[in-house]
Design a protein around this motif. Structure first.
Motif, PDB file in Angstrom:
ATOM      1  N   ASN A  64     -38.988  -1.713  45.163  1.00  0.00           N
ATOM      2  CA  ASN A  64     -39.310  -2.859  46.015  1.00  0.00           C
ATOM      3  C   ASN A  64     -38.019  -3.323  46.671  1.00  0.00           C
ATOM      4  O   ASN A  64     -37.154  -3.900  46.012  1.00  0.00           O
TER       5      ASN A  64
ATOM      6  N   ALA B  86     -38.530 -12.688  34.286  1.00  0.00           N
ATOM      7  CA  ALA B  86     -37.748 -11.479  33.984  1.00  0.00           C
ATOM      8  C   ALA B  86     -37.139 -10.818  35.228  1.00  0.00           C
ATOM      9  O   ALA B  86     -36.329  -9.891  35.126  1.00  0.00           O
ATOM     10  N   ILE B  87     -37.516 -11.295  36.408  1.00  0.00           N
ATOM     11  CA  ILE B  87     -36.968 -10.748  37.657  1.00  0.00           C
ATOM     12  C   ILE B  87     -35.456 -10.963  37.680  1.00  0.00           C
ATOM     13  O   ILE B  87     -34.965 -12.001  37.217  1.00  0.00           O
ATOM     14  N   SER B  88     -34.718 -10.002  38.232  1.00  0.00           N
ATOM     15  CA  SER B  88     -33.250 -10.069  38.132  1.00  0.00           C
ATOM     16  C   SER B  88     -32.660 -11.359  38.696  1.00  0.00           C
ATOM     17  O   SER B  88     -31.673 -11.873  38.167  1.00  0.00           O
TER      18      SER B  88
ATOM     19  N   LYS C 112     -37.622  -5.565  48.832  1.00  0.00           N
ATOM     20  CA  LYS C 112     -37.629  -6.986  49.206  1.00  0.00           C
ATOM     21  C   LYS C 112     -37.178  -7.124  50.665  1.00  0.00           C
ATOM     22  O   LYS C 112     -37.469  -6.254  51.466  1.00  0.00           O
TER      23      LYS C 112
ATOM     24  N   HIS D 221     -46.798 -10.374  43.655  1.00  0.00           N
ATOM     25  CA  HIS D 221     -45.389 -10.393  43.243  1.00  0.00           C
ATOM     26  C   HIS D 221     -44.959 -11.837  43.014  1.00  0.00           C
ATOM     27  O   HIS D 221     -45.372 -12.740  43.745  1.00  0.00           O
TER      28      HIS D 221
ATOM     29  N   GLY E 268     -38.853  -5.821  36.217  1.00  0.00           N
ATOM     30  CA  GLY E 268     -38.100  -7.034  35.877  1.00  0.00           C
ATOM     31  C   GLY E 268     -36.767  -6.659  35.287  1.00  0.00           C
ATOM     32  O   GLY E 268     -36.688  -6.255  34.126  1.00  0.00           O
TER      33      GLY E 268
ATOM     34  N   LEU F  38     -41.259  -0.562  38.142  1.00  0.00           N
ATOM     35  CA  LEU F  38     -41.142  -1.198  39.455  1.00  0.00           C
ATOM     36  C   LEU F  38     -39.718  -1.767  39.506  1.00  0.00           C
ATOM     37  O   LEU F  38     -39.357  -2.624  38.699  1.00  0.00           O
ATOM     38  N   ILE F  39     -38.933  -1.257  40.449  1.00  0.00           N
ATOM     39  CA  ILE F  39     -37.502  -1.590  40.445  1.00  0.00           C
ATOM     40  C   ILE F  39     -37.103  -2.284  41.748  1.00  0.00           C
ATOM     41  O   ILE F  39     -37.360  -1.767  42.838  1.00  0.00           O
ATOM     42  N   GLY F  40     -36.484  -3.445  41.607  1.00  0.00           N
ATOM     43  CA  GLY F  40     -36.079  -4.221  42.778  1.00  0.00           C
ATOM     44  C   GLY F  40     -34.604  -4.035  43.087  1.00  0.00           C
ATOM     45  O   GLY F  40     -34.191  -3.013  43.661  1.00  0.00           O
ATOM     46  N   SER F  41     -33.787  -4.993  42.659  1.00  0.00           N
ATOM     47  CA  SER F  41     -32.392  -5.052  43.105  1.00  0.00           C
ATOM     48  C   SER F  41     -31.619  -3.748  42.902  1.00  0.00           C
ATOM     49  O   SER F  41     -30.853  -3.340  43.776  1.00  0.00           O
TER      50      SER F  41
END
Ligand code: PGA
Length: 239
Positions: free
Chosen positions: A6, A162-164, A8, A86, A195, A214-217
């Protein structure tokens, strides 16, 4: 293992998006990517080996909804999935009822829905936590037999806390296991964890029955993302 990134509201230009995908290509791993809407069409054409989707959709098909994007539009340009519910959307006051409408709409448009699920605040007591999940489940999946869409719905356990960006996560492994056991009694499709998935903690989650992440940052940080993918690959070989 399924890896969904993700991005963002990043990066700021198409050329930077190309750079990131050129890097992903070298990793030699089938990655699903949710870039910003604006880049989607170009990326789909330029990188046919990846699966692309979006971070959000609207729940109506067409009409007077200024600024919104229809799931059918995403489908028609070759997008394969959308993220729904989200926590960063929930922060913007999108509630579970809206997420339920979006999910139904995405299913009608034949898009895969990556549905984020999880409590907004830390809950230590197990019974209260399960009570919270039951409450969320009831609203989010209202009027849906989610097992009849088990190939079209992916559930990502990703509590807001838990989101970074919240700087508290990730969720302790035992709690992820508790969630997996709880959700598997209700849903037979794929389960992801999201998260604060970082190179330092990914191994914690590799030997529990998850289908991916699911990986964001850290999907935007090449060095770290490479380590994450290498660890996943190594684990898959051992397994
Ligand atoms: P994070 O984000 O990996 O930065 O915690 C996850 C997400 O936004 O889905």
């Amino acid at each position: 293992m399924l890896v969904i990134t993700n991005w963002k509201m990043n990066p700021l230009s198409l050329s930077q998006a190309y750079k990131l995908l050129d890097f992903y290509q070298k990793l030699n791993y089938k990655i699903w990517v949710a870039p910003p809407f604006l880049f989607l069409q170009d990326l789909i054409k330029k990188y046919p080996d990846f699966i692309f989707g979006v971070q959000n959709i609207y729940f109506e098909k067409r009409g007077a909804y200024t600024g919104e994007i229809s799931p059918w539009m995403v489908k028609n340009i070759g997008g394969k999935f959308t993220i729904i519910n989200h926590s960063e959307r929930r922060k913007l006051k999108e509630d579970l009822k809206i997420a339920n409408l979006k999910l139904k709409s995405a299913l009608k448009a034949n898009l895969i829905s990556v549905v984020c699920f999880g409590e907004d605040n830390i809950i230590k007591d197990k019974q209260s936590l399960i009570k919270e999940w039951n409450k969320e489940y009831k609203i989010l999946f209202r009027d849906l037999n989610i097992n009849s869409f088990k190939n079209k719905i992916i559930i990502a356990y990703e509590p807001s806390w838990a989101i970074s960006t919240a700087k508290i996560g990730p969720v302790p492994k035992e709690q992820v296991v508790l969630f997996i056991n709880w959700i598997k009694k209700r849903f037979r499709g794929k389960i992801l964890y999201g998260g604060s998935v970082f190179p330092e903690n990914i191994e914690n989650y590799l030997d529990i029955s998850l289908d991916g992440f699911l990986i964001g940052s850290h999907s935007l940080k090449p060095k770290n993302f490479r380590i994450i993918i290498e660890k996943i690959k190594k684990f898959s070989i051992i397994k």
